[in-house]
Design a protein around this motif. Structure first.
Motif, PDB file in Angstrom:
ATOM      1  N   ALA A 114     -22.188   2.572 -61.973  1.00 51.93           N
ATOM      2  CA  ALA A 114     -20.747   2.326 -62.026  1.00 51.93           C
ATOM      3  C   ALA A 114     -20.027   3.014 -60.869  1.00 51.93           C
ATOM      4  O   ALA A 114     -19.098   2.444 -60.276  1.00 51.93           O
ATOM      5  N   GLY A 115     -20.458   4.228 -60.530  1.00 55.86           N
ATOM      6  CA  GLY A 115     -19.840   4.920 -59.402  1.00 55.86           C
ATOM      7  C   GLY A 115     -20.081   4.203 -58.078  1.00 55.86           C
ATOM      8  O   GLY A 115     -19.182   4.113 -57.227  1.00 55.86           O
ATOM      9  N   GLY A 116     -21.289   3.659 -57.899  1.00 61.58           N
ATOM     10  CA  GLY A 116     -21.578   2.901 -56.682  1.00 61.58           C
ATOM     11  C   GLY A 116     -20.731   1.640 -56.579  1.00 61.58           C
ATOM     12  O   GLY A 116     -20.205   1.307 -55.512  1.00 61.58           O
ATOM     13  N   ALA A 117     -20.575   0.933 -57.727  1.00 56.51           N
ATOM     14  CA  ALA A 117     -19.751  -0.278 -57.720  1.00 56.51           C
ATOM     15  C   ALA A 117     -18.296   0.047 -57.443  1.00 56.51           C
ATOM     16  O   ALA A 117     -17.609  -0.664 -56.682  1.00 56.51           O
ATOM     17  N   LEU A 118     -17.810   1.138 -58.030  1.00 56.96           N
ATOM     18  CA  LEU A 118     -16.420   1.528 -57.794  1.00 56.96           C
ATOM     19  C   LEU A 118     -16.191   1.910 -56.336  1.00 56.96           C
ATOM     20  O   LEU A 118     -15.165   1.547 -55.737  1.00 56.96           O
ATOM     21  N   ALA A 119     -17.150   2.621 -55.741  1.00 58.79           N
ATOM     22  CA  ALA A 119     -17.002   3.004 -54.336  1.00 58.79           C
ATOM     23  C   ALA A 119     -16.988   1.781 -53.431  1.00 58.79           C
ATOM     24  O   ALA A 119     -16.210   1.704 -52.466  1.00 58.79           O
ATOM     25  N   ALA A 120     -17.833   0.790 -53.733  1.00 58.00           N
ATOM     26  CA  ALA A 120     -17.861  -0.432 -52.917  1.00 58.00           C
ATOM     27  C   ALA A 120     -16.548  -1.198 -53.026  1.00 58.00           C
ATOM     28  O   ALA A 120     -15.989  -1.649 -52.021  1.00 58.00           O
ATOM     29  N   LEU A 121     -16.026  -1.327 -54.251  1.00 53.50           N
ATOM     30  CA  LEU A 121     -14.768  -2.043 -54.430  1.00 53.50           C
ATOM     31  C   LEU A 121     -13.604  -1.300 -53.787  1.00 53.50           C
ATOM     32  O   LEU A 121     -12.696  -1.916 -53.217  1.00 53.50           O
ATOM     33  N   ALA A 122     -13.612   0.036 -53.885  1.00 55.82           N
ATOM     34  CA  ALA A 122     -12.557   0.807 -53.241  1.00 55.82           C
ATOM     35  C   ALA A 122     -12.619   0.659 -51.725  1.00 55.82           C
ATOM     36  O   ALA A 122     -11.587   0.603 -51.044  1.00 55.82           O
ATOM     37  N   GLY A 123     -13.830   0.575 -51.161  1.00 57.68           N
ATOM     38  CA  GLY A 123     -13.958   0.364 -49.715  1.00 57.68           C
ATOM     39  C   GLY A 123     -13.403  -0.977 -49.281  1.00 57.68           C
ATOM     40  O   GLY A 123     -12.718  -1.090 -48.255  1.00 57.68           O
ATOM     41  N   VAL A 124     -13.676  -2.040 -50.067  1.00 53.84           N
ATOM     42  CA  VAL A 124     -13.134  -3.368 -49.746  1.00 53.84           C
ATOM     43  C   VAL A 124     -11.621  -3.362 -49.824  1.00 53.84           C
ATOM     44  O   VAL A 124     -10.919  -3.913 -48.945  1.00 53.84           O
ATOM     45  N   ALA A 125     -11.066  -2.726 -50.879  1.00 59.22           N
ATOM     46  CA  ALA A 125      -9.617  -2.673 -51.024  1.00 59.22           C
ATOM     47  C   ALA A 125      -8.970  -1.898 -49.879  1.00 59.22           C
ATOM     48  O   ALA A 125      -7.937  -2.304 -49.333  1.00 59.22           O
ATOM     49  N   GLY A 126      -9.585  -0.779 -49.504  1.00 57.71           N
ATOM     50  CA  GLY A 126      -9.035  -0.002 -48.402  1.00 57.71           C
ATOM     51  C   GLY A 126      -9.064  -0.753 -47.080  1.00 57.71           C
ATOM     52  O   GLY A 126      -8.124  -0.665 -46.280  1.00 57.71           O
ATOM     53  N   TYR A 127     -10.128  -1.495 -46.865  1.00 53.17           N
ATOM     54  CA  TYR A 127     -10.213  -2.287 -45.625  1.00 53.17           C
ATOM     55  C   TYR A 127      -9.116  -3.345 -45.575  1.00 53.17           C
ATOM     56  O   TYR A 127      -8.471  -3.556 -44.539  1.00 53.17           O
ATOM     57  N   ARG A 128      -8.867  -4.001 -46.710  1.00 44.13           N
ATOM     58  CA  ARG A 128      -7.835  -5.037 -46.735  1.00 44.13           C
ATOM     59  C   ARG A 128      -6.450  -4.441 -46.518  1.00 44.13           C
ATOM     60  O   ARG A 128      -5.571  -5.080 -45.927  1.00 44.13           O
ATOM     61  N   LEU A 129      -6.217  -3.241 -46.996  1.00 45.68           N
ATOM     62  CA  LEU A 129      -4.905  -2.619 -46.831  1.00 45.68           C
ATOM     63  C   LEU A 129      -4.659  -2.127 -45.419  1.00 45.68           C
ATOM     64  O   LEU A 129      -3.508  -2.047 -44.971  1.00 45.68           O
ATOM     65  N   THR A 130      -5.698  -1.760 -44.703  1.00 45.48           N
ATOM     66  CA  THR A 130      -5.522  -1.106 -43.403  1.00 45.48           C
ATOM     67  C   THR A 130      -5.843  -1.986 -42.209  1.00 45.48           C
ATOM     68  O   THR A 130      -5.553  -1.605 -41.069  1.00 45.48           O
ATOM     69  N   ARG A 131      -6.402  -3.179 -42.399  1.00 46.75           N
ATOM     70  CA  ARG A 131      -6.819  -3.958 -41.245  1.00 46.75           C
ATOM     71  C   ARG A 131      -5.656  -4.637 -40.540  1.00 46.75           C
ATOM     72  O   ARG A 131      -5.746  -4.994 -39.371  1.00 46.75           O
ATOM     73  N   GLY A 132      -4.506  -4.889 -41.202  1.00 46.61           N
ATOM     74  CA  GLY A 132      -3.364  -5.547 -40.587  1.00 46.61           C
ATOM     75  C   GLY A 132      -3.543  -7.047 -40.526  1.00 46.61           C
ATOM     76  O   GLY A 132      -4.536  -7.617 -40.994  1.00 46.61           O
ATOM     77  N   SER A 133      -2.568  -7.710 -39.879  1.00 46.80           N
ATOM     78  CA  SER A 133      -2.608  -9.173 -39.803  1.00 46.80           C
ATOM     79  C   SER A 133      -3.451  -9.676 -38.655  1.00 46.80           C
ATOM     80  O   SER A 133      -3.759 -10.858 -38.569  1.00 46.80           O
ATOM     81  N   GLY A 134      -3.805  -8.819 -37.697  1.00 44.92           N
ATOM     82  CA  GLY A 134      -4.618  -9.234 -36.557  1.00 44.92           C
ATOM     83  C   GLY A 134      -3.811  -9.753 -35.376  1.00 44.92           C
ATOM     84  O   GLY A 134      -4.391 -10.143 -34.359  1.00 44.92           O
ATOM     85  N   ARG A 135      -2.443  -9.785 -35.444  1.00 47.78           N
ATOM     86  CA  ARG A 135      -1.623 -10.261 -34.329  1.00 47.78           C
ATOM     87  C   ARG A 135      -1.155  -9.092 -33.487  1.00 47.78           C
ATOM     88  O   ARG A 135      -0.874  -8.007 -34.034  1.00 47.78           O
ATOM     89  N   PRO A 136      -1.016  -9.263 -32.180  1.00 44.39           N
ATOM     90  CA  PRO A 136      -0.421  -8.208 -31.339  1.00 44.39           C
ATOM     91  C   PRO A 136       1.017  -7.935 -31.756  1.00 44.39           C
ATOM     92  O   PRO A 136       1.718  -8.821 -32.257  1.00 44.39           O
ATOM     93  N   ARG A 137       1.418  -6.663 -31.577  1.00 44.44           N
ATOM     94  CA  ARG A 137       2.785  -6.293 -31.970  1.00 44.44           C
ATOM     95  C   ARG A 137       3.814  -7.092 -31.151  1.00 44.44           C
ATOM     96  O   ARG A 137       3.670  -7.207 -29.935  1.00 44.44           O
ATOM     97  N   GLY A 138       4.854  -7.587 -31.776  1.00 44.34           N
ATOM     98  CA  GLY A 138       5.919  -8.333 -31.123  1.00 44.34           C
ATOM     99  C   GLY A 138       5.666  -9.798 -31.022  1.00 44.34           C
ATOM    100  O   GLY A 138       6.573 -10.571 -30.590  1.00 44.34           O
ATOM    101  N   VAL A 139       4.504 -10.296 -31.365  1.00 44.64           N
ATOM    102  CA  VAL A 139       4.230 -11.728 -31.283  1.00 44.64           C
ATOM    103  C   VAL A 139       4.516 -12.341 -32.649  1.00 44.64           C
ATOM    104  O   VAL A 139       3.903 -11.935 -33.663  1.00 44.64           O
TER     105      VAL A 139
END
Length: 269
Positions: free
Chosen positions: A240-265
């Motif tokens: 359960a701890g391994g599954a929780l860590a994997a899901l938390a990693g996916v959630a953190g990546y989605r929150l921090t990756r951004g939209s992928g566009r250069p600023r101002g465009v």
């Protein structure tokens, strides 16, 4: 919002995994069944009367006798031994004690409980209790840790007046265990439980003919057999701890990756 939903699913998964662990903290259901127990006690280690956990053993004896019983205890269990001695109507002050020994006949200390009690003059009964440490699946050879196998209980009076010797008493014994779960799990296990005669019996089984009998010095074992620590709810918590860590990693990546566009465009239509 999607990240929040992912974290919610992860917490639900951990909660479901924790359910069996919480159930293990209650007394084992196998240790509370059973019917009437034996009605006698042994007078030495070799003649100790076998008692299943959850049974109530009784014995009629004389003050000054040594009474012996034996019971099986497996890894992860924390046995509790309770004894009640009903004394004669008239007697002087007496001191009673229960001692618990493992399969190597090493005296095991009580975590807590009234192992020794003094019964005042004309007291009708005395109650004793010994809560052992949790039985470990494996231990260092020099340690005195409780290990899976047969355990012996000895009940006797320590201090008696000469006039009280030989008076009839009624003794009652009951052993129950609490399953401590993965918190008590250790890496490693015994090749065989500490049961008297088990090594000699295994050797004789290899050499004997199919029709020849073998001696059984201690025949009782846990209802589900000797586990020797191969399984515990720690496996569930690890998964359960391994599954929780994997899901938390996916959630953190989605929150921090951004939209992928250069600023101002601006976004495309």
């Amino acid at each position: 919002m999607r990240a929040i939903r992912v974290l919610g699913v992860a917490l639900l998964t951990l909660g479901l995994a924790a359910t069996p662990a919480a159930a293990d903290s209650s007394p084992s259901p196998e240790a509370t069944g059973g019917g009437d127990g034996p009605t006698r006690a042994g007078t030495s280690f070799r003649t100790a009367t076998e008692v299943e956990q959850g049974q109530t053993a009784t014995a009629r004896a004389s003050t000054g006798d040594y009474l012996y019983w034996s019971f099986p205890a497996d890894a992860g269990q924390r046995p509790t031994v309770r004894a009640t001695v009903r004394l004669p109507d008239s007697h002087a002050a007496e001191t009673w004690q229960i001692d618990v020994y493992d399969g190597l006949r090493r005296r095991q200390a009580c975590q807590y409980g009234a192992q020794t009690r003094k019964a005042g003059a004309d007291t009708p009964s005395v109650e004793l209790e010994c809560v052992l440490r949790t039985v470990r699946a494996w231990s260092e050879p020099w340690a005195n840790d409780p290990l899976p196998g047969t355990y012996y209980v000895r009940l006797t009076a320590l201090r008696l007046s000469p006039a009280d010797l030989g008076q009839a008493v009624d003794a009652e014994l009951r052993i129950e265990s609490m399953d401590m779960g993965g918190a008590a799990a250790v890496d490693g296990s015994l090749s065989e439980p500490l049961v008297p005669g088990i090594a000699a019996r295994a050797a004789s089984d290899e050499a004997r003919d199919d029709d020849s009998p073998t001696a059984v010095l201690a025949g009782l074992e846990p209802e589900d057999g000797w586990t020797s620590g191969w399984w515990s709810d720690r496996w569930v918590w690890t998964a359960a701890g391994g599954a929780l860590a994997a899901l938390a990693g996916v959630a953190g990546y989605r929150l921090t990756r951004g939209s992928g566009r250069p600023r101002g465009v601006p976004p495309t239509a």
